[in-house]
Each structure stands twice: as C-alpha cells, then as structure tokens.
Scaffold this motif. Structure first.
Motif, PDB file in Angstrom:
ATOM      1  N   ALA A 148       0.858  -1.189   0.000  1.00  0.00           N
ATOM      2  CA  ALA A 148       0.000   0.000   0.000  1.00  0.00           C
ATOM      3  C   ALA A 148       0.890   1.233   0.000  1.00  0.00           C
ATOM      4  O   ALA A 148       2.098   1.147   0.251  1.00  0.00           O
ATOM      5  N   HIS A 149       0.285   2.394  -0.283  1.00  0.00           N
ATOM      6  CA  HIS A 149       1.006   3.658  -0.140  1.00  0.00           C
ATOM      7  C   HIS A 149       0.054   4.678   0.476  1.00  0.00           C
ATOM      8  O   HIS A 149      -1.170   4.551   0.401  1.00  0.00           O
ATOM      9  N   ASP A 150       0.623   5.697   1.109  1.00  0.00           N
ATOM     10  CA  ASP A 150      -0.170   6.699   1.803  1.00  0.00           C
ATOM     11  C   ASP A 150      -0.884   7.626   0.825  1.00  0.00           C
ATOM     12  O   ASP A 150      -0.323   8.018  -0.206  1.00  0.00           O
ATOM     13  N   ILE A 151      -2.125   7.979   1.152  1.00  0.00           N
ATOM     14  CA  ILE A 151      -2.857   9.019   0.441  1.00  0.00           C
ATOM     15  C   ILE A 151      -3.462   9.964   1.473  1.00  0.00           C
ATOM     16  O   ILE A 151      -3.843   9.542   2.563  1.00  0.00           O
ATOM     17  N   ASP A 152      -3.530  11.253   1.117  1.00  0.00           N
ATOM     18  CA  ASP A 152      -4.148  12.229   2.031  1.00  0.00           C
ATOM     19  C   ASP A 152      -5.093  13.184   1.313  1.00  0.00           C
ATOM     20  O   ASP A 152      -5.609  14.117   1.904  1.00  0.00           O
ATOM     21  N   ASP A 153      -5.328  12.918   0.013  1.00  0.00           N
ATOM     22  CA  ASP A 153      -6.257  13.741  -0.755  1.00  0.00           C
ATOM     23  C   ASP A 153      -7.685  13.251  -0.528  1.00  0.00           C
ATOM     24  O   ASP A 153      -7.966  12.049  -0.640  1.00  0.00           O
ATOM     25  N   ALA A 154      -8.597  14.177  -0.214  1.00  0.00           N
ATOM     26  CA  ALA A 154      -9.970  13.788   0.127  1.00  0.00           C
ATOM     27  C   ALA A 154     -10.652  13.054  -1.021  1.00  0.00           C
ATOM     28  O   ALA A 154     -11.398  12.094  -0.799  1.00  0.00           O
ATOM     29  N   ALA A 155     -10.413  13.499  -2.255  1.00  0.00           N
ATOM     30  CA  ALA A 155     -11.040  12.842  -3.406  1.00  0.00           C
ATOM     31  C   ALA A 155     -10.564  11.404  -3.548  1.00  0.00           C
ATOM     32  O   ALA A 155     -11.351  10.501  -3.854  1.00  0.00           O
ATOM     33  N   GLU A 156      -9.280  11.168  -3.314  1.00  0.00           N
ATOM     34  CA  GLU A 156      -8.746   9.811  -3.395  1.00  0.00           C
ATOM     35  C   GLU A 156      -9.285   8.940  -2.265  1.00  0.00           C
ATOM     36  O   GLU A 156      -9.645   7.776  -2.475  1.00  0.00           O
ATOM     37  N   MET A 157      -9.354   9.502  -1.075  1.00  0.00           N
ATOM     38  CA  MET A 157      -9.829   8.730   0.066  1.00  0.00           C
ATOM     39  C   MET A 157     -11.299   8.349  -0.078  1.00  0.00           C
ATOM     40  O   MET A 157     -11.737   7.330   0.464  1.00  0.00           O
ATOM     41  N   ASN A 158     -12.063   9.141  -0.819  1.00  0.00           N
ATOM     42  CA  ASN A 158     -13.481   8.847  -1.019  1.00  0.00           C
ATOM     43  C   ASN A 158     -13.767   8.165  -2.347  1.00  0.00           C
ATOM     44  O   ASN A 158     -14.926   7.893  -2.660  1.00  0.00           O
ATOM     45  N   ASN A 159     -12.727   7.875  -3.122  1.00  0.00           N
ATOM     46  CA  ASN A 159     -12.886   7.215  -4.420  1.00  0.00           C
ATOM     47  C   ASN A 159     -12.981   5.702  -4.199  1.00  0.00           C
ATOM     48  O   ASN A 159     -12.025   5.076  -3.750  1.00  0.00           O
ATOM     49  N   PRO A 160     -14.121   5.076  -4.518  1.00  0.00           N
ATOM     50  CA  PRO A 160     -14.260   3.633  -4.279  1.00  0.00           C
ATOM     51  C   PRO A 160     -13.341   2.779  -5.150  1.00  0.00           C
ATOM     52  O   PRO A 160     -13.135   1.595  -4.848  1.00  0.00           O
ATOM     53  N   ASN A 161     -12.786   3.359  -6.208  1.00  0.00           N
ATOM     54  CA  ASN A 161     -11.847   2.612  -7.041  1.00  0.00           C
ATOM     55  C   ASN A 161     -10.452   2.558  -6.433  1.00  0.00           C
ATOM     56  O   ASN A 161      -9.597   1.799  -6.901  1.00  0.00           O
ATOM     57  N   MET A 162     -10.212   3.374  -5.417  1.00  0.00           N
ATOM     58  CA  MET A 162      -8.958   3.321  -4.679  1.00  0.00           C
ATOM     59  C   MET A 162      -9.218   2.574  -3.376  1.00  0.00           C
ATOM     60  O   MET A 162      -9.828   3.104  -2.450  1.00  0.00           O
ATOM     61  N   VAL A 163      -8.779   1.343  -3.331  1.00  0.00           N
ATOM     62  CA  VAL A 163      -9.067   0.475  -2.196  1.00  0.00           C
ATOM     63  C   VAL A 163      -8.193   0.879  -1.007  1.00  0.00           C
ATOM     64  O   VAL A 163      -6.981   1.073  -1.141  1.00  0.00           O
ATOM     65  N   LYS A 164      -8.833   1.030   0.143  1.00  0.00           N
ATOM     66  CA  LYS A 164      -8.120   1.387   1.360  1.00  0.00           C
ATOM     67  C   LYS A 164      -7.858   0.158   2.230  1.00  0.00           C
ATOM     68  O   LYS A 164      -8.600  -0.809   2.170  1.00  0.00           O
ATOM     69  N   ALA A 165      -6.805   0.251   3.045  1.00  0.00           N
ATOM     70  CA  ALA A 165      -6.442  -0.858   3.926  1.00  0.00           C
ATOM     71  C   ALA A 165      -6.067  -0.316   5.296  1.00  0.00           C
ATOM     72  O   ALA A 165      -5.594   0.820   5.422  1.00  0.00           O
ATOM     73  N   VAL A 166      -6.279  -1.133   6.313  1.00  0.00           N
ATOM     74  CA  VAL A 166      -5.796  -0.826   7.659  1.00  0.00           C
ATOM     75  C   VAL A 166      -5.003  -2.028   8.151  1.00  0.00           C
ATOM     76  O   VAL A 166      -5.302  -3.174   7.806  1.00  0.00           O
ATOM     77  N   SER A 167      -3.973  -1.743   8.954  1.00  0.00           N
ATOM     78  CA  SER A 167      -3.101  -2.821   9.407  1.00  0.00           C
ATOM     79  C   SER A 167      -2.702  -2.616  10.864  1.00  0.00           C
ATOM     80  O   SER A 167      -2.762  -1.499  11.395  1.00  0.00           O
ATOM     81  N   ALA A 168      -2.268  -3.699  11.492  1.00  0.00           N
ATOM     82  CA  ALA A 168      -1.776  -3.646  12.860  1.00  0.00           C
ATOM     83  C   ALA A 168      -0.351  -3.094  12.878  1.00  0.00           C
ATOM     84  O   ALA A 168       0.279  -2.928  11.821  1.00  0.00           O
ATOM     85  N   ASP A 169       0.161  -2.835  14.063  1.00  0.00           N
ATOM     86  CA  ASP A 169       1.501  -2.265  14.186  1.00  0.00           C
ATOM     87  C   ASP A 169       2.582  -3.161  13.605  1.00  0.00           C
ATOM     88  O   ASP A 169       3.638  -2.676  13.181  1.00  0.00           O
ATOM     89  N   ASN A 170       2.345  -4.465  13.574  1.00  0.00           N
ATOM     90  CA  ASN A 170       3.347  -5.392  13.028  1.00  0.00           C
ATOM     91  C   ASN A 170       3.216  -5.589  11.523  1.00  0.00           C
ATOM     92  O   ASN A 170       3.922  -6.422  10.947  1.00  0.00           O
ATOM     93  N   GLY A 171       2.312  -4.848  10.883  1.00  0.00           N
ATOM     94  CA  GLY A 171       2.138  -4.946   9.435  1.00  0.00           C
ATOM     95  C   GLY A 171       1.043  -5.880   8.993  1.00  0.00           C
ATOM     96  O   GLY A 171       0.729  -5.953   7.794  1.00  0.00           O
ATOM     97  N   ARG A 172       0.428  -6.605   9.924  1.00  0.00           N
ATOM     98  CA  ARG A 172      -0.626  -7.552   9.538  1.00  0.00           C
ATOM     99  C   ARG A 172      -1.882  -6.783   9.129  1.00  0.00           C
ATOM    100  O   ARG A 172      -2.395  -5.959   9.882  1.00  0.00           O
ATOM    101  N   ALA A 173      -2.358  -7.056   7.916  1.00  0.00           N
ATOM    102  CA  ALA A 173      -3.554  -6.377   7.409  1.00  0.00           C
ATOM    103  C   ALA A 173      -4.774  -6.812   8.194  1.00  0.00           C
ATOM    104  O   ALA A 173      -4.972  -8.002   8.457  1.00  0.00           O
ATOM    105  N   LEU A 174      -5.596  -5.838   8.579  1.00  0.00           N
ATOM    106  CA  LEU A 174      -6.808  -6.104   9.334  1.00  0.00           C
ATOM    107  C   LEU A 174      -8.049  -6.084   8.456  1.00  0.00           C
ATOM    108  O   LEU A 174      -8.977  -6.862   8.673  1.00  0.00           O
TER     109      LEU A 174
END
Length: 241
Positions: free
Chosen positions: A131-157
C-alpha cells in the motif's frame, strides 16, 4: 526459498482491446512486464495466459508462457493454474508464488524483491501485499482506490472501498500485488467467495475470511497501470524518455 513469478494475462478488455499485445516501442506490453520481472532475478518467470495469442507472442520474444482456461474467474486462479502446468512440465514446486499484474509495464523490479523479505522476517506471513499513503480527500473517497488498515506489526486487518479508518486524515491505498506461500494460494483458490468479498468486490477479503495472514508493506507510490488508450500513450512516452 524457491520462487516463481506468475503474470496472469488475458485478451478480454473493454476499454483497451487486445491490451496485452499493445505495442510499446516494438514489443508487446506483456513482454515489458515480463522483462521487469526477469530483472528482479528472484526465480522462474512465467506468463499464465488465457489466450493462445498471448502465449505465441511471449514465446516469440523468448519468454515462458502456459495456456490456461480463459474462463477462470480471477488472476489468482490463473496463476495457480499456471503453476500447476509448469510443475507438470518439470518446474520444481515453489515455496513462494508472486502474482505480477500483466498491465504494469513500468513495475519496479525492486517491488518483487521487496515482497520476499516479510516471509523471511516473520513466520506468520501467508501473503505479502503493498500500500502507499494518500491524504487527498477525493482519493480517500474514491471507491476505485481500495483502502487498507493494518496492525503495528504490518498484519492487514481489513480492506475496503470505503474510507478507513473513520475520519483519518491519511489513509493507506492498497496496491493489487500479491506474493503467496504455496499453501496459502492453494487454500485461497479452493475456497468459495465469502459475503464480504462479494459485498466489497475485493478477493483479498476471502483470504482474511479463511484465516490467511496478509503482511501490508508500504511503498512510496503505486506502479502505473494501463487500462485505457490514454494510459498506454503515457507509458509509451515514459519508456521512451
């Protein structure tokens, strides 16, 4: 560690017909991807093609390719079929199978190399993705740009087309690049789509649902993909430059 890099490819594309064979400075796009994968020097590189035209093009340019069922439902199923076909032809069983998208002719070879490190560093990793960081509101709300969250050790949640986590000012945009252990890919392709996968239209949610551990590595930006004639022309100019 035995590694195989598989590039799933098929001709079906509504926005850019015959996309894998699109000419980029005298060479089909699929071979530019193949060459980037070869530059990584991590193991065997094979195109798992859904069409004989792609196989013929790869072989004509000195690459390795196998023909797979054109009706396979996903790239993951196609690379699994490709691995089985290559093993039937004498390739050793790989420990790690890397799925390289067939429409990213500018894929950095370093990304392929980077995908192997988490398997060496952590015994819990079944799948590596990025993954890579995004901070643009349009990108964060674009459903074609899939978002991910992960734990501190890198494990995707979790992965979602919705903005996650809630009200964050910076999010992680997922890149569709995967490296699997052999056992993880086998388990994945032999599992049925789950509710979350069908709801979000994201196959990695099937992996989470069946208990696979995904490691989410961070990179500066996503590789440039080719989906439209405009994308193709942009890539031609970048490679020429």
């Amino acid at each position: 560690m035995k590694v195989a890099v598989l590039i799933p490819s098929r001709m079906a594309s509504t926005r850019l017909p015959n996309k894998p064979l699109a000419d980029i400075h005298g060479k089909p796009m699929i071979m530019h991807v193949y060459d980037r994968a070869m530059e990584a020097q991590v193991g065997d590189v094979v195109v798992a093609a859904g069409d004989v035209e792609i196989v013929d093009a790869v072989l004509a340019h000195g690459g390795k390719a196998v023909l797979t069922d054109p009706d396979l439902p996903s790239g993951s199923d196609r690379i699994w079929a490709g691995v089985q076909a290559m093993m039937a032809e004498g390739m050793d069983k790989p420990d790690i199978i890397i799925n390289v998208q067939g429409d990213e002719p500018l894929l950095p070879p370093e990304l392929i190399q980077q995908a192997l490190k988490p398997f060496k560093d952590h015994d819990w990793v079944d799948v590596v993705t990025f993954a890579h960081d995004i901070d643009d509101a349009a990108e964060m709300n674009n459903p074609n740009m899939v978002k991910a969250v992960s734990a501190d050790n890198g494990r995707a949640l979790y992965f979602s087309r919705e903005p996650i986590p809630h009200q964050a000012t910076k999010m992680k945009r997922h890149i569709g690049f995967y490296a699997y252990t052999y056992a993880a890919l086998e388990k994945f392709v032999n599992s049925s789509p789950c509710y979350l996968e069908q709801q979000e239209k994201l196959e990695q949610l099937r992996g989470l649902n069946i208990g696979l551990n995904y490691y989410l590595g961070m990179v500066p930006e996503a590789p440039i993909g080719v989906d439209t004639p405009e994308d193709l022309e942009k890539v031609r100019q970048l490679i020429k430059g």
